[in-house]
Design a protein around this motif. Structure first.
Motif, PDB file in Angstrom:
ATOM      1  N   GLY A 111       0.823  -1.212   0.000  1.00 12.19           N
ATOM      2  CA  GLY A 111       0.000   0.000   0.000  1.00 12.19           C
ATOM      3  C   GLY A 111       0.851   1.253   0.000  1.00 12.19           C
ATOM      4  N   TRP A 112       1.931   1.241   0.761  1.00 12.43           N
ATOM      5  CA  TRP A 112       2.853   2.391   0.803  1.00 12.43           C
ATOM      6  C   TRP A 112       3.523   2.581  -0.559  1.00 12.43           C
ATOM      7  N   LEU A 113       3.959   1.472  -1.175  1.00 12.28           N
ATOM      8  CA  LEU A 113       4.584   1.552  -2.493  1.00 12.28           C
ATOM      9  C   LEU A 113       3.601   2.086  -3.529  1.00 12.28           C
ATOM     10  N   ALA A 114       2.382   1.560  -3.539  1.00 14.97           N
ATOM     11  CA  ALA A 114       1.385   2.019  -4.514  1.00 14.97           C
ATOM     12  C   ALA A 114       1.034   3.486  -4.299  1.00 14.97           C
ATOM     13  N   THR A 115       0.898   3.888  -3.041  1.00 19.88           N
ATOM     14  CA  THR A 115       0.627   5.295  -2.732  1.00 19.88           C
ATOM     15  C   THR A 115       1.782   6.169  -3.225  1.00 19.88           C
ATOM     16  N   SER A 116       2.994   5.698  -3.015  1.00 17.79           N
ATOM     17  CA  SER A 116       4.183   6.437  -3.459  1.00 17.79           C
ATOM     18  C   SER A 116       4.230   6.551  -4.972  1.00 17.79           C
ATOM     19  N   GLY A 136       9.473   7.453  -7.813  1.00 18.19           N
ATOM     20  CA  GLY A 136       8.972   8.175  -8.973  1.00 18.19           C
ATOM     21  C   GLY A 136       7.491   7.914  -9.184  1.00 18.19           C
ATOM     22  N   LEU A 137       6.942   8.600 -10.159  1.00 16.90           N
ATOM     23  CA  LEU A 137       5.519   8.446 -10.462  1.00 16.90           C
ATOM     24  C   LEU A 137       5.305   7.365 -11.508  1.00 16.90           C
ATOM     25  N   ASN A 138       4.334   6.510 -11.254  1.00 19.65           N
ATOM     26  CA  ASN A 138       3.918   5.501 -12.212  1.00 19.65           C
ATOM     27  C   ASN A 138       2.534   5.041 -11.775  1.00 19.65           C
ATOM     28  N   GLU A 139       1.527   5.807 -12.165  1.00 16.62           N
ATOM     29  CA  GLU A 139       0.171   5.545 -11.691  1.00 16.62           C
ATOM     30  C   GLU A 139      -0.363   4.194 -12.158  1.00 16.62           C
ATOM     31  N   ASP A 140       0.024   3.749 -13.351  1.00 17.27           N
ATOM     32  CA  ASP A 140      -0.439   2.437 -13.829  1.00 17.27           C
ATOM     33  C   ASP A 140       0.099   1.315 -12.933  1.00 17.27           C
ATOM     34  N   GLY A 142       1.124   1.716  -9.886  1.00 18.25           N
ATOM     35  CA  GLY A 142       0.484   1.931  -8.592  1.00 18.25           C
ATOM     36  C   GLY A 142      -0.882   1.276  -8.528  1.00 18.25           C
ATOM     37  N   GLU A 143      -1.673   1.422  -9.582  1.00 16.24           N
ATOM     38  CA  GLU A 143      -3.005   0.806  -9.608  1.00 16.24           C
ATOM     39  C   GLU A 143      -2.917  -0.716  -9.652  1.00 16.24           C
ATOM     40  N   THR A 144      -1.932  -1.244 -10.370  1.00 19.84           N
ATOM     41  CA  THR A 144      -1.735  -2.697 -10.401  1.00 19.84           C
ATOM     42  C   THR A 144      -1.399  -3.218  -9.004  1.00 19.84           C
ATOM     43  N   ILE A 145      -0.551  -2.484  -8.297  1.00 13.91           N
ATOM     44  CA  ILE A 145      -0.184  -2.895  -6.933  1.00 13.91           C
ATOM     45  C   ILE A 145      -1.385  -2.759  -6.007  1.00 13.91           C
ATOM     46  N   PHE A 146      -2.185  -1.694  -6.180  1.00 13.87           N
ATOM     47  CA  PHE A 146      -3.407  -1.568  -5.366  1.00 13.87           C
ATOM     48  C   PHE A 146      -4.353  -2.740  -5.613  1.00 13.87           C
ATOM     49  N   ASP A 147      -4.442  -3.202  -6.874  1.00 19.12           N
ATOM     50  CA  ASP A 147      -5.287  -4.366  -7.172  1.00 19.12           C
ATOM     51  C   ASP A 147      -4.765  -5.614  -6.456  1.00 19.12           C
ATOM     52  N   ALA A 148      -3.453  -5.817  -6.487  1.00 11.23           N
ATOM     53  CA  ALA A 148      -2.852  -6.961  -5.776  1.00 11.23           C
ATOM     54  C   ALA A 148      -3.063  -6.810  -4.269  1.00 11.23           C
ATOM     55  N   HIS A 149      -2.971  -5.582  -3.768  1.00 13.32           N
ATOM     56  CA  HIS A 149      -3.201  -5.277  -2.356  1.00 13.32           C
ATOM     57  C   HIS A 149      -4.629  -5.671  -1.959  1.00 13.32           C
ATOM     58  N   SER A 150      -5.574  -5.333  -2.817  1.00 17.22           N
ATOM     59  CA  SER A 150      -6.978  -5.675  -2.570  1.00 17.22           C
ATOM     60  C   SER A 150      -7.171  -7.195  -2.539  1.00 17.22           C
ATOM     61  N   LEU A 151      -6.553  -7.893  -3.476  1.00 17.82           N
ATOM     62  CA  LEU A 151      -6.628  -9.353  -3.500  1.00 17.82           C
ATOM     63  C   LEU A 151      -6.005  -9.934  -2.222  1.00 17.82           C
TER      64      LEU A 151
END
Length: 190
Positions: A111-116, A136-140, A142-151
């Protein structure tokens, strides 16, 4: 056997009071954090931002509690599993605990990595902020990591259910102390 010897044997089959405290604080925090995430998913934008901010902050608290628990566990070995467990039950219990620890560390870090990656810091309940990781910024991504975080969060919820069922089975059917190993009261057979 006198009552002092019985108490010592029962205590040795229980987790320490500090381990119990870590267990129940982490359990409560995980359940609250799951509910915050669920509430955010069904809230309007302004409310969702508030829920997710608290979800992220509580996730970092869970990470710290988990690291504290692991250090405590390393210094103070856990009591042995009840001797009447079948081999498959011992393997399942150990496997579930390992996956719990992996998730309790990986979910907050993810979650911290995706937020970052989305350019954000983690506001710790208004007291201070944990800065974004230098990724650095990489919203795509970040969203992939948030999806894995949710799973991972969903897997955690199912494992909690399995853990509770196991504790109830051992307490009510096997009568080997089950849940009382993690409580300061109740009978834990020697």
């Amino acid at each position: 056997m006198n009552s002092t010897a019985t108490a010592a044997r029962t205590t040795a089959r229980r987790y320490s009071l500090v381990a119990m405290l870590f267990h129940w604080l982490i359990a409560l925090a995980v359940i609250v954090n799951w509910r915050l995430a669920e509430a955010a998913e069904h809230a309007g934008r302004a409310d969702a931002i508030w829920y997710f901010a608290n979800h992220k902050a509580l996730g970092m608290v869970i990470l710290l509690l988990t690291l504290g628990r692991l250090i405590w566990r390393w210094i103070h070995p856990v009591p042995p599993l009840p001797g009447d467990l079948a081999r498959w039950e011992k393997v399942l219990a150990r496997s579930v605990h390992i996956v719990f620890y992996v998730l309790l560390i990986a979910l907050p870090l993810g979650g911290w990595l995706a937020t970052s990656l989305n350019g954000g810091a983690i506001d710790m309940f208004g007291a201070f902020a944990i800065p974004a990781l230098p990724v650095g910024l990489n919203e795509d991504l970040g969203e992939t990591i948030f999806d894995a975080h949710s799973l991972g969060g969903s897997i955690m919820v199912y494992l909690i259910g399995l853990h509770i069922l196991g504790a109830l089975k051992h307490t009510l059917f096997d009568r080997n102390g089950g849940i009382f190993r993690m409580l300061p009261f109740g009978r834990v057979p020697g």
